[in-house]
Write a protein that holds these residues in place. Structure first.
Motif, PDB file in Angstrom:
ATOM      1  N   GLN A  28       0.833  -1.209   0.000  1.00  0.00           N
ATOM      2  CA  GLN A  28       0.000   0.000   0.000  1.00  0.00           C
ATOM      3  C   GLN A  28       0.865   1.256   0.000  1.00  0.00           C
ATOM      4  O   GLN A  28       0.476   2.288  -0.553  1.00  0.00           O
ATOM      5  N   ASN A  29       2.041   1.169   0.599  1.00  0.00           N
ATOM      6  CA  ASN A  29       2.946   2.322   0.627  1.00  0.00           C
ATOM      7  C   ASN A  29       3.490   2.675  -0.747  1.00  0.00           C
ATOM      8  O   ASN A  29       4.025   3.772  -0.949  1.00  0.00           O
ATOM      9  N   LEU A  30       3.369   1.752  -1.705  1.00  0.00           N
ATOM     10  CA  LEU A  30       3.772   2.087  -3.076  1.00  0.00           C
ATOM     11  C   LEU A  30       2.890   3.196  -3.641  1.00  0.00           C
ATOM     12  O   LEU A  30       3.302   3.927  -4.544  1.00  0.00           O
ATOM     13  N   LEU A  31       1.665   3.326  -3.097  1.00  0.00           N
ATOM     14  CA  LEU A  31       0.758   4.403  -3.512  1.00  0.00           C
ATOM     15  C   LEU A  31       1.025   5.628  -2.648  1.00  0.00           C
ATOM     16  O   LEU A  31       0.203   6.053  -1.830  1.00  0.00           O
ATOM     17  N   PHE A  32       2.234   6.160  -2.744  1.00  0.00           N
ATOM     18  CA  PHE A  32       2.614   7.410  -2.082  1.00  0.00           C
ATOM     19  C   PHE A  32       2.407   7.352  -0.572  1.00  0.00           C
ATOM     20  O   PHE A  32       2.000   8.335   0.044  1.00  0.00           O
ATOM     21  N   LEU A  92       7.234   9.071   2.599  1.00  0.00           N
ATOM     22  CA  LEU A  92       7.048   8.250   1.400  1.00  0.00           C
ATOM     23  C   LEU A  92       6.382   9.041   0.283  1.00  0.00           C
ATOM     24  O   LEU A  92       6.712   8.852  -0.897  1.00  0.00           O
ATOM     25  N   THR A  93       5.438   9.900   0.617  1.00  0.00           N
ATOM     26  CA  THR A  93       4.796  10.727  -0.405  1.00  0.00           C
ATOM     27  C   THR A  93       5.831  11.592  -1.126  1.00  0.00           C
ATOM     28  O   THR A  93       5.884  11.629  -2.357  1.00  0.00           O
ATOM     29  N   VAL A  94       6.671  12.260  -0.337  1.00  0.00           N
ATOM     30  CA  VAL A  94       7.717  13.105  -0.929  1.00  0.00           C
ATOM     31  C   VAL A  94       8.717  12.253  -1.704  1.00  0.00           C
ATOM     32  O   VAL A  94       9.126  12.601  -2.820  1.00  0.00           O
ATOM     33  N   GLY A  95       9.113  11.118  -1.120  1.00  0.00           N
ATOM     34  CA  GLY A  95      10.093  10.255  -1.780  1.00  0.00           C
ATOM     35  C   GLY A  95       9.620   9.749  -3.126  1.00  0.00           C
ATOM     36  O   GLY A  95      10.349   9.811  -4.120  1.00  0.00           O
ATOM     37  N   HIS A  96       8.367   9.256  -3.167  1.00  0.00           N
ATOM     38  CA  HIS A  96       7.843   8.753  -4.435  1.00  0.00           C
ATOM     39  C   HIS A  96       7.664   9.881  -5.454  1.00  0.00           C
ATOM     40  O   HIS A  96       7.926   9.692  -6.651  1.00  0.00           O
ATOM     41  N   LEU A  97       7.202  11.025  -5.002  1.00  0.00           N
ATOM     42  CA  LEU A  97       7.035  12.164  -5.919  1.00  0.00           C
ATOM     43  C   LEU A  97       8.374  12.588  -6.519  1.00  0.00           C
ATOM     44  O   LEU A  97       8.485  12.795  -7.734  1.00  0.00           O
ATOM     45  N   VAL A  98       9.390  12.707  -5.666  1.00  0.00           N
ATOM     46  CA  VAL A  98      10.711  13.112  -6.163  1.00  0.00           C
ATOM     47  C   VAL A  98      11.284  12.026  -7.073  1.00  0.00           C
ATOM     48  O   VAL A  98      11.844  12.322  -8.141  1.00  0.00           O
ATOM     49  N   GLY A  99      11.153  10.761  -6.676  1.00  0.00           N
ATOM     50  CA  GLY A  99      11.693   9.665  -7.483  1.00  0.00           C
ATOM     51  C   GLY A  99      11.085   9.612  -8.866  1.00  0.00           C
ATOM     52  O   GLY A  99      11.805   9.556  -9.879  1.00  0.00           O
ATOM     53  N   TRP A 100       9.747   9.638  -8.916  1.00  0.00           N
ATOM     54  CA  TRP A 100       9.085   9.596 -10.226  1.00  0.00           C
ATOM     55  C   TRP A 100       9.363  10.858 -11.039  1.00  0.00           C
ATOM     56  O   TRP A 100       9.481  10.803 -12.269  1.00  0.00           O
ATOM     57  N   SER A 101       9.455  12.003 -10.367  1.00  0.00           N
ATOM     58  CA  SER A 101       9.759  13.255 -11.086  1.00  0.00           C
ATOM     59  C   SER A 101      11.126  13.171 -11.758  1.00  0.00           C
ATOM     60  O   SER A 101      11.288  13.564 -12.919  1.00  0.00           O
ATOM     61  N   PHE A 102      12.121  12.654 -11.029  1.00  0.00           N
ATOM     62  CA  PHE A 102      13.459  12.513 -11.611  1.00  0.00           C
ATOM     63  C   PHE A 102      13.447  11.521 -12.768  1.00  0.00           C
ATOM     64  O   PHE A 102      14.104  11.737 -13.797  1.00  0.00           O
ATOM     65  N   LEU A 103      12.712  10.425 -12.599  1.00  0.00           N
ATOM     66  CA  LEU A 103      12.653   9.421 -13.669  1.00  0.00           C
ATOM     67  C   LEU A 103      12.077  10.007 -14.951  1.00  0.00           C
ATOM     68  O   LEU A 103      12.651   9.864 -16.043  1.00  0.00           O
ATOM     69  N   THR A 146      23.095  13.989 -18.488  1.00  0.00           N
ATOM     70  CA  THR A 146      22.132  14.595 -17.567  1.00  0.00           C
ATOM     71  C   THR A 146      20.890  13.719 -17.414  1.00  0.00           C
ATOM     72  O   THR A 146      20.421  13.463 -16.308  1.00  0.00           O
ATOM     73  N   GLY A 147      20.355  13.272 -18.558  1.00  0.00           N
ATOM     74  CA  GLY A 147      19.164  12.425 -18.515  1.00  0.00           C
ATOM     75  C   GLY A 147      19.412  11.129 -17.777  1.00  0.00           C
ATOM     76  O   GLY A 147      18.594  10.689 -16.964  1.00  0.00           O
ATOM     77  N   LEU A 148      20.568  10.509 -18.051  1.00  0.00           N
ATOM     78  CA  LEU A 148      20.899   9.253 -17.385  1.00  0.00           C
ATOM     79  C   LEU A 148      21.095   9.470 -15.883  1.00  0.00           C
ATOM     80  O   LEU A 148      20.655   8.661 -15.065  1.00  0.00           O
ATOM     81  N   GLY A 149      21.732  10.595 -15.537  1.00  0.00           N
ATOM     82  CA  GLY A 149      21.937  10.896 -14.124  1.00  0.00           C
ATOM     83  C   GLY A 149      20.616  11.108 -13.395  1.00  0.00           C
ATOM     84  O   GLY A 149      20.431  10.631 -12.269  1.00  0.00           O
ATOM     85  N   LEU A 150      19.684  11.826 -14.034  1.00  0.00           N
ATOM     86  CA  LEU A 150      18.371  12.031 -13.423  1.00  0.00           C
ATOM     87  C   LEU A 150      17.628  10.712 -13.254  1.00  0.00           C
ATOM     88  O   LEU A 150      17.002  10.463 -12.214  1.00  0.00           O
ATOM     89  N   MET A 151      17.705   9.863 -14.276  1.00  0.00           N
ATOM     90  CA  MET A 151      17.002   8.586 -14.189  1.00  0.00           C
ATOM     91  C   MET A 151      17.606   7.686 -13.116  1.00  0.00           C
ATOM     92  O   MET A 151      16.877   7.033 -12.360  1.00  0.00           O
ATOM     93  N   ILE A 152      18.938   7.658 -13.009  1.00  0.00           N
ATOM     94  CA  ILE A 152      19.579   6.852 -11.970  1.00  0.00           C
ATOM     95  C   ILE A 152      19.211   7.374 -10.588  1.00  0.00           C
ATOM     96  O   ILE A 152      18.893   6.603  -9.670  1.00  0.00           O
ATOM     97  N   SER A 153      19.220   8.719 -10.448  1.00  0.00           N
ATOM     98  CA  SER A 153      18.829   9.309  -9.161  1.00  0.00           C
ATOM     99  C   SER A 153      17.389   8.954  -8.823  1.00  0.00           C
ATOM    100  O   SER A 153      17.067   8.617  -7.677  1.00  0.00           O
ATOM    101  N   GLY A 154      16.526   9.030  -9.828  1.00  0.00           N
ATOM    102  CA  GLY A 154      15.121   8.688  -9.604  1.00  0.00           C
ATOM    103  C   GLY A 154      14.939   7.240  -9.183  1.00  0.00           C
ATOM    104  O   GLY A 154      14.157   6.933  -8.286  1.00  0.00           O
ATOM    105  N   VAL A 182      13.752   3.285  -5.187  1.00  0.00           N
ATOM    106  CA  VAL A 182      14.106   2.034  -4.502  1.00  0.00           C
ATOM    107  C   VAL A 182      14.229   2.273  -2.997  1.00  0.00           C
ATOM    108  O   VAL A 182      13.759   1.471  -2.178  1.00  0.00           O
ATOM    109  N   GLY A 183      14.856   3.397  -2.624  1.00  0.00           N
ATOM    110  CA  GLY A 183      14.965   3.730  -1.204  1.00  0.00           C
ATOM    111  C   GLY A 183      13.606   3.917  -0.556  1.00  0.00           C
ATOM    112  O   GLY A 183      13.369   3.480   0.576  1.00  0.00           O
TER     113      GLY A 183
END
Length: 327
Positions: free
Chosen positions: A179-183, A199-210, A263-271, A276-277
């Motif tokens: 359930q935590n996968l949903l932000f 988790l909300t912030v983490g998922h938002l930032v992760g998906w935004s970077f991706l 830059t794109g690869l770096g953003l995707m890896i960061s995301g 994952v974290g």
């Protein structure tokens, strides 16, 4: 994007909409009033009305204890307050007017009086706890706390109702983790809004970077420049200059493309790393909370003796020792 923001806002609101228990609500009340009222001002806690005098006394003692422990306000002496109540024939069997509360507060020398009510929400198992801080001089409400609460077994017994049965291990780690996968929805639902917010912030930032990295990689840089045609140049020198310009443009375009790819690869890896974290955090924290809950339950069951401070019938504070016998 607007729909996503609305969805996340609803999740955040839902996470804070779950009812707390009475002791947690009183702890939050003490913290809120200690922060908002004038430091060291004299406060008289008149009472918290409920359908049960026993539960009312319990809530009054609990709020008094919380405020005393914070040491930011001066709490009026309970014995003097009870004596003045008797002198004024002051009753808390029902709703009490602000004027009467003012008079009682002024008589004991308080600057602020605190009074509350616990009312059932229709025919549900939830109750609304409302606690007000009233200025003795102006009768203005200086602060107010309100929350939906659920009674535990002891509090429900005081009130003469059935408590909502809750198993100490009501959720599974895997269920909350998915359930935590949903932000962070699982953490909000199990009463851990702090974890849910992380988790909300983490998922938002992760998906935004991706998505930002993917957008950079897929950005169209246009077709490469065409090499100069030898037939269009009259002399070798002019053709050589045109060819050098072509090579410079091509090298510049290749550098830009390489920078954008990095830059794109770096953003995707960061995301990916952030996502994952967040996923790991979403599974680990429910396990931590569940382990703590089990440990607390075992400790509570194994403790035969408990020591506490409690008010006596005369209003004095005395040590209280309680024990439990199993057979």
């Amino acid at each position: 994007m607007k729909k996503l923001i609305i969805f996340i806002s609803l999740l955040l609101c839902a996470g804070f909409a779950f009812a707390a228990d009475v002791q947690t609500a009183l702890k939050e009340t003490a913290e809120q009033f200690s922060a908002s009222l004038k430091p060291k001002s004299v406060v008289a806690i008149i009472g918290i009305h409920s359908e049960s005098p026993v539960l009312s006394d319990f809530m009054l003692d609990e709020l008094t204890l919380r405020l005393v422990q914070l040491k930011k306000l001066t709490i009026a002496d309970r014995a003097n307050l009870e004596a003045i109540k008797k002198e004024m024939s002051f009753q808390l069997s029902g709703e009490v007017g602000d004027e009467s509360i003012q008079q009682l507060g002024a008589k004991i020398g308080a600057e602020t009086v605190i009074q509350g009510t616990l009312k059932q929400l229709g025919k549900s198992a939830r109750y609304t706890l409302t606690i007000r801080a009233l200025d003795v001089t102006t009768a203005a409400v200086t602060d107010m706390y309100r929350a939906n609460v659920e009674l535990n077994e002891i509090e429900a017994e005081m009130l003469g109702v059935k408590a909502v049965k809750k198993a100490p291990t009501q959720y599974s780690v895997a269920s909350v983790g998915f359930q935590n996968l949903l932000f962070g929805l699982g953490s909000y639902r199990t009463g851990h809004p702090g974890d849910g917010a992380v988790l909300t912030v983490g998922h938002l930032v992760g998906w935004s970077f991706l998505f930002a990295g993917l957008g950079v990689l897929l950005d169209d840089n246009g077709s490469p420049p065409d090499p100069p045609d030898r037939d269009h140049f009259g002399s070798t020198d002019s053709y050589n200059r045109a060819f050098r310009d072509y090579e410079d443009d091509l090298n510049r375009r290749n550098r830009i493309m390489a920078d954008k790819a990095a830059t794109g690869l770096g953003l995707m890896i960061s995301g990916v790393l952030i996502e994952v974290g967040s996923i790991i955090y979403g599974f680990v924290m429910p396990a931590v909370h569940l382990k703590r809950a089990r440990a607390n339950a075992i400790a509570a069951n194994d403790t035969g003796f408990k020591f506490n401070l409690a008010y006596t019938s005369s209003g004095d504070i005395a040590p209280q020792l309680s024990y439990k016998i199993r057979y």
